[in-house]
Design a protein around this motif. Sequence first.
Motif, PDB file in Angstrom:
ATOM      1  N   ARG A   1      -8.712   5.662  -3.240  1.00 14.34           N
ATOM      2  CA  ARG A   1      -8.102   4.644  -2.655  1.00 14.34           C
ATOM      3  C   ARG A   1      -6.821   4.955  -2.080  1.00 14.34           C
ATOM      4  O   ARG A   1      -6.366   4.635  -1.092  1.00 14.34           O
ATOM      5  CB  ARG A   1      -7.915   3.809  -3.968  1.00 14.34           C
ATOM      6  CG  ARG A   1      -7.191   2.497  -3.691  1.00 14.34           C
ATOM      7  CD  ARG A   1      -7.857   1.283  -3.687  1.00 14.34           C
ATOM      8  NE  ARG A   1      -7.606   0.432  -2.467  1.00 14.34           N
ATOM      9  CZ  ARG A   1      -8.429  -0.096  -1.687  1.00 14.34           C
ATOM     10  NH1 ARG A   1      -9.664   0.319  -1.457  1.00 14.34           N
ATOM     11  NH2 ARG A   1      -7.970  -0.716  -0.464  1.00 14.34           N
TER      12      ARG A   1
ATOM     13  N   LEU B   1      -7.286   6.724   1.325  1.00 11.20           N
ATOM     14  CA  LEU B   1      -7.473   5.669   2.447  1.00 11.20           C
ATOM     15  C   LEU B   1      -5.900   4.846   2.614  1.00 11.20           C
ATOM     16  O   LEU B   1      -5.852   4.710   3.819  1.00 11.20           O
ATOM     17  CB  LEU B   1      -8.634   4.608   1.641  1.00 11.20           C
ATOM     18  CG  LEU B   1      -9.267   3.992   2.601  1.00 11.20           C
ATOM     19  CD1 LEU B   1     -10.232   5.166   3.703  1.00 11.20           C
ATOM     20  CD2 LEU B   1     -10.209   3.000   2.138  1.00 11.20           C
ATOM     21  N   ASN B   2      -5.264   4.662   1.472  1.00  9.55           N
ATOM     22  CA  ASN B   2      -4.062   4.147   1.940  1.00  9.55           C
ATOM     23  C   ASN B   2      -3.261   5.084   2.727  1.00  9.55           C
ATOM     24  O   ASN B   2      -2.615   4.327   3.697  1.00  9.55           O
ATOM     25  CB  ASN B   2      -3.383   4.070   0.546  1.00  9.55           C
ATOM     26  CG  ASN B   2      -3.548   2.741  -0.187  1.00  9.55           C
ATOM     27  OD1 ASN B   2      -4.047   1.648   0.441  1.00  9.55           O
ATOM     28  ND2 ASN B   2      -3.176   2.579  -1.355  1.00  9.55           N
TER      29      ASN B   2
ATOM     30  N   ARG C   1     -11.974   6.993  -8.150  1.00  9.20           N
ATOM     31  CA  ARG C   1     -11.817   5.804  -7.203  1.00  9.20           C
ATOM     32  C   ARG C   1     -10.200   5.697  -7.007  1.00  9.20           C
ATOM     33  O   ARG C   1      -9.991   5.419  -5.532  1.00  9.20           O
ATOM     34  CB  ARG C   1     -12.141   4.365  -8.165  1.00  9.20           C
ATOM     35  CG  ARG C   1     -12.529   3.333  -7.275  1.00  9.20           C
ATOM     36  CD  ARG C   1     -13.153   2.458  -8.031  1.00  9.20           C
ATOM     37  NE  ARG C   1     -13.003   1.078  -7.448  1.00  9.20           N
ATOM     38  CZ  ARG C   1     -12.260   0.297  -8.157  1.00  9.20           C
ATOM     39  NH1 ARG C   1     -11.602   0.649  -9.207  1.00  9.20           N
ATOM     40  NH2 ARG C   1     -11.458  -0.795  -7.505  1.00  9.20           N
ATOM     41  N   GLN C   2      -9.280   5.769  -7.815  1.00 10.71           N
ATOM     42  CA  GLN C   2      -7.906   5.794  -7.373  1.00 10.71           C
ATOM     43  C   GLN C   2      -7.461   6.631  -6.532  1.00 10.71           C
ATOM     44  O   GLN C   2      -6.586   6.383  -5.431  1.00 10.71           O
ATOM     45  CB  GLN C   2      -6.984   5.990  -8.676  1.00 10.71           C
ATOM     46  CG  GLN C   2      -6.839   4.736  -9.663  1.00 10.71           C
ATOM     47  CD  GLN C   2      -6.202   5.066 -10.906  1.00 10.71           C
ATOM     48  OE1 GLN C   2      -6.500   6.022 -11.731  1.00 10.71           O
ATOM     49  NE2 GLN C   2      -5.392   4.085 -11.312  1.00 10.71           N
TER      50      GLN C   2
ATOM     51  N   ARG D   1      -5.779  -5.303   4.113  1.00  7.35           N
ATOM     52  CA  ARG D   1      -4.295  -4.690   3.721  1.00  7.35           C
ATOM     53  C   ARG D   1      -3.171  -5.638   4.288  1.00  7.35           C
ATOM     54  O   ARG D   1      -2.221  -5.926   3.390  1.00  7.35           O
ATOM     55  CB  ARG D   1      -4.030  -3.682   4.373  1.00  7.35           C
ATOM     56  CG  ARG D   1      -4.402  -2.338   3.586  1.00  7.35           C
ATOM     57  CD  ARG D   1      -5.298  -1.041   4.460  1.00  7.35           C
ATOM     58  NE  ARG D   1      -6.182  -0.496   3.657  1.00  7.35           N
ATOM     59  CZ  ARG D   1      -6.097   0.105   2.512  1.00  7.35           C
ATOM     60  NH1 ARG D   1      -5.064   0.672   2.305  1.00  7.35           N
ATOM     61  NH2 ARG D   1      -7.261   0.486   1.888  1.00  7.35           N
TER      62      ARG D   1
ATOM     63  N   ALA E   1       0.869  -1.213   0.015  1.00  8.97           N
ATOM     64  CA  ALA E   1      -0.202   0.036  -0.060  1.00  8.97           C
ATOM     65  C   ALA E   1       0.993   1.329   0.007  1.00  8.97           C
ATOM     66  O   ALA E   1       1.414   1.645   1.020  1.00  8.97           O
ATOM     67  CB  ALA E   1      -0.875   0.021   1.319  1.00  8.97           C
TER      68      ALA E   1
ATOM     69  N   GLU F   1      -2.786  -8.336   1.527  1.00  6.46           N
ATOM     70  CA  GLU F   1      -1.980  -7.768   0.627  1.00  6.46           C
ATOM     71  C   GLU F   1      -0.752  -7.743   0.860  1.00  6.46           C
ATOM     72  O   GLU F   1       0.181  -8.293  -0.070  1.00  6.46           O
ATOM     73  CB  GLU F   1      -2.661  -6.282   0.332  1.00  6.46           C
ATOM     74  CG  GLU F   1      -3.980  -6.107  -0.694  1.00  6.46           C
ATOM     75  CD  GLU F   1      -3.962  -7.308  -1.837  1.00  6.46           C
ATOM     76  OE1 GLU F   1      -2.849  -6.892  -2.651  1.00  6.46           O
ATOM     77  OE2 GLU F   1      -5.072  -7.623  -2.029  1.00  6.46           O
TER      78      GLU F   1
ATOM     79  N   TYR G   1      -5.748   9.349 -13.397  1.00  6.29           N
ATOM     80  CA  TYR G   1      -6.105   9.177 -12.169  1.00  6.29           C
ATOM     81  C   TYR G   1      -7.825   9.341 -12.099  1.00  6.29           C
ATOM     82  O   TYR G   1      -8.182  10.143 -12.164  1.00  6.29           O
ATOM     83  CB  TYR G   1      -5.675  10.001 -11.010  1.00  6.29           C
ATOM     84  CG  TYR G   1      -4.444   9.751 -10.278  1.00  6.29           C
ATOM     85  CD1 TYR G   1      -4.635   8.741  -9.167  1.00  6.29           C
ATOM     86  CD2 TYR G   1      -3.326   9.949 -10.517  1.00  6.29           C
ATOM     87  CE1 TYR G   1      -3.643   8.155  -8.452  1.00  6.29           C
ATOM     88  CE2 TYR G   1      -2.222   9.658 -10.031  1.00  6.29           C
ATOM     89  CZ  TYR G   1      -2.209   8.780  -8.837  1.00  6.29           C
ATOM     90  OH  TYR G   1      -1.159   8.370  -8.247  1.00  6.29           O
TER      91      TYR G   1
ATOM     92  N   GLU H   1     -10.954  -3.673   6.701  1.00  5.48           N
ATOM     93  CA  GLU H   1      -9.865  -2.888   5.842  1.00  5.48           C
ATOM     94  C   GLU H   1      -8.644  -3.301   6.333  1.00  5.48           C
ATOM     95  O   GLU H   1      -7.674  -3.256   5.387  1.00  5.48           O
ATOM     96  CB  GLU H   1      -9.982  -1.265   6.136  1.00  5.48           C
ATOM     97  CG  GLU H   1     -11.352  -0.806   5.331  1.00  5.48           C
ATOM     98  CD  GLU H   1     -10.814  -0.699   3.753  1.00  5.48           C
ATOM     99  OE1 GLU H   1      -9.887  -0.599   3.470  1.00  5.48           O
ATOM    100  OE2 GLU H   1     -12.085  -0.827   2.970  1.00  5.48           O
TER     101      GLU H   1
END
Length: 322
Positions: free
Chosen positions: A203, A206-207, A199-200, A278, A165, A281, A196, A274
């Motif tokens: 994201r 949020l990251n 949504r990106q 992560r 992330a 991932e 971009y 969430e």
Amino acid sequence: MLLSVVVPCYNEAGNVAELHRQLDQVAARLDDQMEFILVDDGSRDHTLDLLKQVAQRDPRVRVLSLSRNFGHQAALTAGIEHAAGDAVVVMDADLQHPPELILDFVRKWREGHDLVYAYRQGVKPRLGYRLINAIMKINVPAESADFRLMDRKLVDAFRRMPERARFIRGMIAWLGFRQAGIGYADRQRFAGRRSYTLRQTARMALNAILAFSSLPLRLAAVLGVATLGVGLLYAAYILYAWVAGETVQGWTALILTMLVLGGVQLLCLGIIAEYIGRIFEEVKHRPLYVVREWIGPKRGTAAGAGEDVGRLAATAGAANEG
Ligand code: UDP
Ligand code: MG
């Protein structure tokens, strides 16, 4: 001294020629040796062909072609890991980042700064940044862009941050070192459109928050304690009503309690989910990007890499050879 300039390109066919022209002008005003690492992030237009043409004409140009679109932050990482320079500059391909600023970067670098970052001038720091800074307890300079010069020391430290992330601005801020900022006026894209998506962007925000802080988890705990407190008070009242022999008309209270409790529980589960997502991932340990093709002399990959720093590059490299 060797100076690397890393530029991630995704569908930037309209910008490649002009970008190269301006970089060439900047290079002419510097004494340093230069290499330009142009990363094609799986473009769907003919960006890659144009990059290859530029590489044919200019021996300073290296082209790193990724196997598909991995996103801006991954493409940046790929470029940084393949750069051999004593300092590495990263910038966008759309000329929103004025290449002349590299001259100021280099001047500050020579003065002894390890990191020189550019920030957009004349724009108010967005609420998002203030929130991010407050939550993350690191200082991401307001309105800083992914446009900066990094000394080799900082690049090598950066290469040891293997997280999936990636919010690179935050990671760089976390690293510390001696920093200097330079303001620049915001510009329009030279050609093409912003890639971009909303949504990106969401994201990434949020990251930025989840990757740098466990505050949301603590929030879940606080919410739990608050709910418990209210619940206990209400329990005391109900017991009193029962002892006093009052008939309880409980339907509304019952439904409200159920809804509120259910909501709080699902919210907390969501926060935990969430983080688990992560963790999942991260533990998969996939390479951040896969290289399809590298055009130019292959000195970059291992430069400055000790045993422990090459892990990311090693996985990416292995994927490349396979
Ligand atoms: N970019 C990329 N991969 C992507 C999206 C963007 O490498 O999936 C590159 C793009 O070519 C540009 C930079 O990242 O050089 C910034 O992208 P963009 O201009 O779309 O974003 P903005 O400047 O509006 O934040
Ligand atoms: Mg842009």
